[in-house]
Design an enzyme around this catalytic site. Structure first.
Site, PDB file in Angstrom:
ATOM      1  N   THR B  17     -11.063   8.061  43.473  1.00 13.72           N
ATOM      2  CA  THR B  17     -11.131   7.272  42.240  1.00 13.72           C
ATOM      3  C   THR B  17     -10.403   7.928  41.069  1.00 13.72           C
ATOM      4  OG1 THR B  17     -13.252   8.278  41.718  1.00 13.72           O
ATOM      5  CG2 THR B  17     -13.324   6.173  42.870  1.00 13.72           C
ATOM      6  N   GLY B  18      -9.941   9.158  41.242  1.00 14.89           N
ATOM      7  CA  GLY B  18      -9.182   9.812  40.168  1.00 14.89           C
ATOM      8  C   GLY B  18      -7.782   9.216  40.057  1.00 14.89           C
ATOM      9  N   GLN B  20      -4.743  10.644  40.288  1.00 13.58           N
ATOM     10  CA  GLN B  20      -3.867  11.090  41.369  1.00 13.58           C
ATOM     11  C   GLN B  20      -4.314  10.493  42.702  1.00 13.58           C
ATOM     12  OE1 GLN B  20      -1.089  13.293  41.255  1.00 13.58           O
ATOM     13  NE2 GLN B  20      -1.229  12.813  39.086  1.00 13.58           N
ATOM     14  N   ILE B  96      -4.436  18.903  48.573  1.00 10.34           N
ATOM     15  CA  ILE B  96      -3.331  18.637  47.644  1.00 10.34           C
ATOM     16  C   ILE B  96      -3.565  19.393  46.326  1.00 10.34           C
ATOM     17  CG2 ILE B  96      -2.085  16.825  46.393  1.00 10.34           C
ATOM     18  CD1 ILE B  96      -1.911  16.510  49.458  1.00 10.34           C
ATOM     19  N   GLU B  98      -4.040  21.762  43.237  1.00 15.56           N
ATOM     20  CA  GLU B  98      -3.474  23.084  42.988  1.00 15.56           C
ATOM     21  C   GLU B  98      -4.373  23.879  42.050  1.00 15.56           C
ATOM     22  OE1 GLU B  98       0.264  23.337  40.871  1.00 15.56           O
ATOM     23  OE2 GLU B  98       0.076  21.291  40.171  1.00 15.56           O
ATOM     24  N   TYR B 159      11.852  17.812  49.331  1.00 18.06           N
ATOM     25  CA  TYR B 159      12.303  16.412  49.208  1.00 18.06           C
ATOM     26  C   TYR B 159      13.828  16.385  49.147  1.00 18.06           C
ATOM     27  CZ  TYR B 159       7.520  15.963  47.237  1.00 18.06           C
ATOM     28  OH  TYR B 159       6.175  16.050  46.993  1.00 18.06           O
ATOM     29  N   GLU B 209      10.624  30.667  49.963  1.00 18.67           N
ATOM     30  CA  GLU B 209      10.924  31.162  48.624  1.00 18.67           C
ATOM     31  C   GLU B 209      10.448  32.597  48.500  1.00 18.67           C
ATOM     32  OE1 GLU B 209       8.810  27.982  46.744  1.00 18.67           O
ATOM     33  OE2 GLU B 209       7.060  29.218  46.300  1.00 18.67           O
ATOM     34  N   HIS B 246       4.951  28.711  41.280  1.00  9.21           N
ATOM     35  CA  HIS B 246       3.937  28.799  42.330  1.00  9.21           C
ATOM     36  C   HIS B 246       3.192  30.129  42.213  1.00  9.21           C
ATOM     37  CE1 HIS B 246       6.187  25.874  45.196  1.00  9.21           C
ATOM     38  NE2 HIS B 246       5.305  25.246  44.448  1.00  9.21           N
TER      39      HIS B 246
END
Lengths: 369, 287
Positions: B17-18, B20, B96, B98, B159, B209, B246
């Site tokens: 329901t948020g 995101q 998901i 962070e 991506y 990375e 990150h």
């Protein structure tokens, strides 16, 4: 977040880890008073720079007068670019031996790890691997006495020192765990009068866990610009080049900086506007970048969740508000690309679809500026 | 079948329901993912985009028996959301969210092992089997089905690479984000092992990375891996001691440098792309 030595020592001391007697001083007079009370002292600049001793950040004094002079010299000076505003005046220790004890996270093993060595007082990275003993901590078990005993025996410690080492190691883990630390380190772990003592202390707290520790004073050493951009919820790092960089996502922002460098340019900063930043924070961040007066601005957006039309709107907003005197090079592809290009064109802003072309253009613009 | 997920994978969304959660549920449904239920404590009985919402994971499981869950709740609550999914017996947990506290992730990773579950993330864009199923926040249009496995620490950079592969006619078998944090559930090595066993995957692209040792560990595995690997690593120009967005992207105490990672990967025969756009060409060479 790194804590200052005096704060780390305060926490260690509160948790029954022996630390030297000391006073935090903000001016030479306080240092003199502290030395009068303590006797011969070490005066240690409270900065977060590594290699503080080698950089002249530690002085010794046997009288209050000497302490005052040494503090006067340190306060107001710079240690590796960090201004010294506070010194820790501490009893001078009669160190017989120096060990190392630290707890950190081994990201490969995905466990916390205890590291200990008989070779303390130097950076643990400089200690040969065979001189280090370690133990990976299962988070579902924690660090137990038997594991600390095993480490102590491997170090060759005996009797009283072995017992103290076990207690200290368990206490250090309690602190590491309770304070959500990334690093809890005692280096050197000094032997003074036959007893172990934390001669130095490091405690780095996980930034992402600070919300659980409202009692810890935030140490933010960033510049005003860094603070302003972070307040927008964006990720920013100041660098040394002259081309301001803005991109969406940590990886692509780094890749943009890297590409710039390989093409002969240099990024002035790392600015990640994130996956779904709206046009408002993006416009504000862009203005802050323009205020730094770079030779050029390179914006690299791969629109996934970030919509290209939002990016376009942010740019147009900034252009209308203050004009664009600094060359702005935009690379824009992805979600709602056509809409974005149409809007940009109407406002006389051009963009690249190809990253390589955009980077080349940014380097050229910076060279000609 | 692709790794972990397929057309029939039933997905639960925790935090549906948020903002995101709801937005990405819509994107996942549009992609064809079978989102069977959502969970938000205190919001049970509602619907989001036709998906029923429950107060607890247990209640959702009784009715829908999901195979996987995606966690979109704020970082402070993500640990408990993941615990709830683990205890309920869900075997694939995609986090998901962070900014999870490091100590929370350490515990989750250890618990997942005990429970025989896989955690992808935290701080991941998720996992996608092109044209079949996606659990995550990646853009829908850029992927094509095909023989290239793709595993990455960073979202947008992956991506960029996925889109360039698709444009070059090189589709993807499965694309996995392992997450940008210092400690993550599924590792590069585990992903590479799965790609090795996956009959659909003929070559693997690794997008890494600076920071940590994940790429070096991957290199140790690639040494004996029968399928070719192409890598692109970000951060060649990053200064030491600075966290580049990150949590995991930081060169600390001389460890985690670009040079060390490239050397480790080159030594075991992986092809290194100097720029993201070089990846498709190198994949063509090894296929």
């Amino acid at each position: 977040m790194k804590l200052y030595e005096h704060l780390a020592k305060e926490i260690f001391s509160r948790n029954d880890i022996p630390t030297p007697k000391g006073r935090l001083c903000r001016n030479p007079e306080e240092a003199a008073l502290a030395a009068q009370e303590i006797g011969p002292v070490a005066i240690k600049a409270q900065v977060l720079a590594g290699g503080r001793g080698k950089a002249g950040g530690i002085a010794f004094a046997s009288t209050p007068k000497e302490a005052e002079a040494a503090a006067a010299k340190l306060l107001g000076s710079n240690i590796r670019g960090y201004p010294v505003t506070k010194v820790l005046v501490e009893e001078k220790l009669n160190i017989q031996d120096e060990l190392y004890l630290g707890i950190t996270v081994d990201s490969g093993a995905r466990r916390a790890i205890v590291l200990a060595s008989r070779q303390g007082g130097i950076n643990i990275e400089e200690v040969p691997e065979e001189a280090i003993v370690s133990h990976l901590i299962d988070p579902l078990i924690g660090l137990k006495r038997y594991a600390a005993l095993d480490l102590g025996l491997k170090l060759g410690l005996k009797e009283g020192l072995l017992k103290e080492f076990i207690d200290l190691t368990l206490k250090l883990y309690q602190i590491f765990y309770a304070y959500d630390a990334e690093l809890a380190e005692i280096n050197p772990l000094a032997v003074v009068d036959g007893h172990l003592m934390a001669a130095d202390a490091r405690l780095n707290i996980d930034d992402d866990a600070l919300f659980r520790h409202p009692d810890i004073e935030i140490v933010d050493e960033g510049s005003e610009l860094e603070k302003a951009i972070k307040a927008l919820g964006l990720s920013y790092v100041q660098l040394e080049g002259n081309i301001a960089v803005m991109a969406n996502g940590a990886g692509i922002t780094m890749a943009t900086m890297d590409t710039l460098q390989k093409f002969g340019g240099r990024a002035a900063n790392f600015l990640d506007v994130g996956g779904g930043a709206g046009n408002e924070p993006m416009a504000k961040a862009l203005e802050l970048l323009l205020d730094t007066n770079p030779k050029a601005v390179l914006i690299n957006i791969f629109g996934g969740i970030t919509r290209c039309d939002e990016v376009a709107r942010a740019l147009i907003q900034v252009k209308e508000k203050r004009g664009l005197k600094i060359p702005l090079i935009l690379r824009l592809v992805g979600t709602n690309e056509e809409e974005a290009y149409n809007a940009l064109k109407a406002h006389g802003i051009s963009a690249f679809r190809n990253m390589q072309e955009a980077v080349t253009a940014a380097v050229t613009a910076a060279q000609n500026a | 079948m692709s790794l972990f997920i397929d057309r029939d994978t039933k997905v639960l969304i925790q935090g549906i329901t948020g903002n995101q959660g709801a937005f990405h549920t819509q994107q996942m449904l549009a992609y064809g993912t079978k989102v069977v239920a959502g969970v938000t404590p205190g919001r049970g009985g509602r619907e989001v985009l036709g998906v029923p919402v429950y107060d607890t994971v247990k209640l959702a499981i009784e009715k829908h028996d999901p195979d996987a869950t995606a966690i979109f709740v704020p970082a402070a609550f993500a640990y408990e959301a993941a615990l709830e999914a683990l205890e309920a017996g869900i075997k694939l947990i995609v986090i998901i969210s962070e900014h999870l506290p490091l100590h929370d992730t350490l515990k989750l990773v250890a618990l997942a092992k005990v429970k025989g579950a896989t955690i992808i993330g935290p701080n991941t864009f998720g996992i996608i089997a092109p044209s079949r199923c996606k659990i995550g926040i990646m853009p829908n249009p850029i992927y094509r089905p095909g023989p290239v496995g793709l595993v990455a620490r960073s979202g947008t950079l992956s991506y960029e690479v996925a889109a360039s592969l698709s444009e070059a006619g090189l589709g993807q078998s499965t694309v996995i984000g392992i997450g940008g944090d210092r400690v993550v559930g599924l590792t590069f090595v585990e992903a590479l092992e799965l790609f090795t066993r996956d009959p659909e995957t003929e070559a693997v692209v690794l997008v890494g990375e600076i920071g940590g040792t994940a790429e070096e560990e991957a290199a140790a595995y690639i040494k004996t891996m029968p399928k070719p690997v192409v890598a692109y690593l970000a951060g060649s120009s990053a200064p030491p001691g600075k966290r580049m967005g990150h949590a995991g992207a930081i060169i600390e105490r001389g460890r985690g440098t670009y040079e060390a990672k490239v050397k480790a990967l080159e030594e075991v025969g992986a092809k290194i792309a100097a720029f993201p756009w070089e990846v498709p060409g190198l994949v063509r060479e090894v296929l």
